[in-house]
Design an enzyme around this catalytic site. Structure first.
Site, short mmCIF file in Angstrom:
data_model
loop_
_atom_site.label_atom_id
_atom_site.label_comp_id
_atom_site.label_asym_id
_atom_site.label_seq_id
_atom_site.Cartn_x
_atom_site.Cartn_y
_atom_site.Cartn_z
N LYS A 180 0.83 -1.22 0.00
CA LYS A 180 0.00 0.00 0.00
C LYS A 180 0.85 1.25 0.00
CE LYS A 180 -2.62 2.58 3.55
NZ LYS A 180 -1.68 3.49 4.10
N ASN A 181 1.76 1.36 0.96
CA ASN A 181 2.47 2.63 1.14
C ASN A 181 3.51 2.87 0.05
OD1 ASN A 181 0.86 3.30 3.27
ND2 ASN A 181 2.25 2.42 4.81
N CYS A 236 -4.78 8.57 8.92
CA CYS A 236 -5.13 8.00 10.23
C CYS A 236 -4.93 9.03 11.35
CB CYS A 236 -4.30 6.76 10.50
SG CYS A 236 -4.71 5.43 9.39
N ARG A 295 1.05 14.45 13.66
CA ARG A 295 1.53 14.24 12.27
C ARG A 295 1.86 15.57 11.58
NH1 ARG A 295 -1.60 9.41 9.32
NH2 ARG A 295 0.50 9.01 8.55
N ASP A 324 3.60 0.56 12.46
CA ASP A 324 2.36 0.09 11.82
C ASP A 324 1.95 -1.30 12.27
OD1 ASP A 324 2.87 1.72 8.58
OD2 ASP A 324 2.30 2.46 10.55
N ARG A 339 -9.19 0.45 3.60
CA ARG A 339 -8.27 1.41 2.96
C ARG A 339 -6.92 0.77 2.71
NH1 ARG A 339 -6.86 5.80 6.67
NH2 ARG A 339 -5.33 6.16 5.06
C1 EPZ Z 1 4.21 6.84 6.65
O1 EPZ Z 1 3.53 7.94 7.21
C2 EPZ Z 1 3.17 5.76 6.50
N1 EPZ Z 1 2.11 6.21 5.60
C3 EPZ Z 1 2.58 5.42 7.86
O2 EPZ Z 1 1.71 4.30 7.68
C4 EPZ Z 1 3.71 4.98 8.80
O3 EPZ Z 1 3.16 4.82 10.10
C5 EPZ Z 1 4.80 6.06 8.85
O4 EPZ Z 1 5.25 6.36 7.51
C6 EPZ Z 1 6.00 5.64 9.68
O5 EPZ Z 1 6.49 4.43 9.23
C7 EPZ Z 1 2.35 6.18 4.27
O6 EPZ Z 1 3.40 5.77 3.81
C8 EPZ Z 1 1.22 6.68 3.40
P1 EPZ Z 1 6.44 9.97 9.07
P2 EPZ Z 1 4.26 9.38 7.32
O7 EPZ Z 1 6.58 11.21 8.27
O8 EPZ Z 1 5.07 9.60 6.11
C9 EPZ Z 1 7.37 13.03 12.67
C10 EPZ Z 1 -0.25 3.04 7.87
O9 EPZ Z 1 -0.78 2.54 8.88
N2 EPZ Z 1 7.29 14.03 11.60
O10 EPZ Z 1 7.60 9.06 9.21
O11 EPZ Z 1 3.26 10.40 7.69
C11 EPZ Z 1 6.09 13.00 13.48
O12 EPZ Z 1 6.43 12.88 14.84
C12 EPZ Z 1 0.28 4.45 7.92
O13 EPZ Z 1 -0.07 2.43 6.78
C13 EPZ Z 1 7.61 15.35 11.90
O14 EPZ Z 1 7.92 15.69 13.04
O15 EPZ Z 1 5.22 9.10 8.56
C14 EPZ Z 1 5.39 11.73 13.04
O16 EPZ Z 1 4.63 11.22 14.10
C15 EPZ Z 1 -0.03 5.15 9.23
N3 EPZ Z 1 7.56 16.28 10.90
C16 EPZ Z 1 6.57 10.83 12.71
O17 EPZ Z 1 7.55 11.72 12.16
C17 EPZ Z 1 7.24 15.94 9.61
O18 EPZ Z 1 7.26 16.83 8.72
C18 EPZ Z 1 6.29 9.76 11.67
O19 EPZ Z 1 5.89 10.42 10.50
C19 EPZ Z 1 6.91 14.60 9.33
C20 EPZ Z 1 6.94 13.66 10.34
#
Ligand code: EPZ
Length: 426
Positions: A22-23, A116, A121, A306, A398
């Site tokens: 998916k991702n 989610c 985020r 995840d 989803r």
């Molecule tokens: C991706 O989300 C995945 N989604 C998420 O999967 C997954 O949980 C996550 O990566 C971590 O592995 C997709 O790929 C569509 P992040 P993303 O940016 O990109 C901090 C699922 O269940 N952060 O790594 O949004 C913040 O603390 C979904 O399939 C900042 O501080 O993840 C956040 O909590 C849920 N500033 C943490 O990083 C930013 O600009 C993780 O976010 C961005 C992130």
């Protein structure tokens, strides 16, 4: 709105094939907006988030044909760069059109992303990195407005946190930027590696993929590409956990074991028997009650956040105490209250869940609040005694294709119904 009716207590047995990731698919579909030529993808999962991304590409003028494979045919030029009237605000993956449209057209208007509800985020790392590449970005009335009047330039970017999405956005933007980009403290997750492989197959030069430092050399335009989406490690992990939670024997094939290693080590630590064949076929044999363990989620190669909700369901049945520390998100414990309705003994302090294992869970009506929380309730319902009805199943659909069929193939007694039908059954 739909629900899954589960008659629990049957050990899952059998083999299924992982869906396309998916991702990875979401990142690659956003990157498709970089192309002036055709993109042909195979093994694309038929799930809600993918369909949303395709509707966004259509609004950009792309022709989409989804037969055995998915053909994305670029229009001559991108007619529209304003995505505020599309479904972009309902998912997180749409944020990646920021880098793609800034790279391709130099302008974009995007609603703040959805996805989610698992914490704040933020998107600051995306915006800071793109600004370092020459973009001018502002947030106005709930939209992100970006411009790169003189195009994007390569930059040296350090990420305060190894954000998956920020790494992906910057890789996408860097592909059409002039000069070289370095991303330090980059994410190393499956979807980042797959996106990099996709971009490399279109002629983008990338070094350090899968490590913490990625170098990208931009090019003027990308070659047409044919690419197969690899198996989904989170979907595969979900079915392996369900096999373990129901004391069954489940095999998942079509997925690279690399991204499942943290999960496999933790299942072994809990007492499960794991077998890996040819690196792409993984079996779990749960011949005994699991033992309590400690899990701390971290950016990959740490334990994937995840998989945390589904592992929590599994460990509610373990012998002894388990401690789950969620370090990636500040709000990913939404499944705990629903598990308590099924008899789970869980205390939550901040982002730490303390689970005292019980012999049995009892089936109950529960509500999914997001994708992986919903998956955790399905796992719990499969292992519980009696009937569970998981409402809000649209959240789960989803990210999981053919959920009912795959569970039935493993012997589960499940039925996908509407909320109205579920209310009559309950
Ligand atoms: C991706 O989300 C995945 N989604 C998420 O999967 C997954 O949980 C996550 O990566 C971590 O592995 C997709 O790929 C569509 P992040 P993303 O940016 O990109 C901090 C699922 O269940 N952060 O790594 O949004 C913040 O603390 C979904 O399939 C900042 O501080 O993840 C956040 O909590 C849920 N500033 C943490 O990083 C930013 O600009 C993780 O976010 C961005 C992130």
């Amino acid at each position: 709105m739909s629900a899954l009716v589960i008659e629990g207590g049957t050990p899952l047995r059998g083999r299924i094939t992982a869906q396309g990731c998916k991702n990875s698919a979401l990142a690659i579909l956003a990157a498709a907006a970089l192309f002036e030529d055709k993109v042909y993808l195979t093994n694309v999962p038929n799930i809600g988030d993918v369909r949303t991304m395709l509707s966004i590409l259509r609004s950009l003028g792309y022709k989409i044909n989804w037969g055995t494979g998915l053909t994305i045919k670029a229009g001559s030029t991108i007619k529209n760069h304003d995505l505020t009237q599309t479904g972009a605000g309902s998912i997180r993956g749409s944020l990646l059109f920021l880098g793609a449209l800034l790279g391709r057209t130099g302008k974009v208007v995007l609603p703040m992303p959805g996805g989610c509800n698992i914490g704040t985020r933020p998107i600051d790392l995306h915006l800071k990195g793109l600004s370092m590449m020459g973009a001018e970005i502002k947030i106005q009335s709930g939209n992100i407005i970006g411009e790169a009047p003189s195009g994007l330039k390569g930059a040296y970017i350090y990420l305060d946190f190894p954000s998956v999405g920020a790494t992906e956005n910057l890789m996408i933007a860097a592909s059409l930027a002039s000069g070289d980009t370095t991303i330090e403290n980059a994410a190393q997750d499956q979807q980042v590696v797959e996106l990099g492989k996709f971009l490399m197959s279109s002629g983008v030069k990338i070094r350090g993929l899968g490590t913490k430092v990625i170098h990208i050399k931009g090019k003027k335009s990308l070659d047409s590409v044919t690419f197969r989406i690899a198996g989904d490690s989170i979907e595969a992990g979900t079915y392996l956990i369900a096999g373990a939670a129901t004391r069954g024997v489940v095999t998942v094939d079509g997925v690279d074991v690399t991204f499942l290693r943290p999960l496999l080590f933790k299942l072994q630590e809990a007492g499960m028997e794991i077998t890996v064949t040819n690196g792409h076929e993984i079996s779990v044999d749960a011949y005994d009650r699991p033992k309590g363990i400690t899990i701390k989620t971290m950016p990959f190669p740490g334990f994937p956040t995840d998989l945390q909700p589904m592992m929590s369901s599994f460990l509610t049945l373990a012998e002894g105490r388990s401690v789950i520390v969620e370090t990636v998100y500040d709000g990913r414990m939404g499944h705990v209250n629903e598990l308590r309705k099924m008899g789970a003994q869980i205390d939550v302090e901040g982002n730490t869940a303390i689970i005292d294992g019980v012999q049995k869970l009892s089936g109950a009506p529960v509500v999914a609040s997001n994708l992986r929380a919903g998956a955790s309730l399905v796992v719990a319902g499969l292992s519980a005694e009696g009937r569970t009805i998981v409402y809000g199943l649209e959240h789960v659909m989803r990210g999981y294709s053919a959920l009912e069929e795959k569970l039935r193939a493993l012997g589960a007694k499940v039925k996908l119904v509407s909320d109205e039908e579920a209310a009559q059954i309950a």
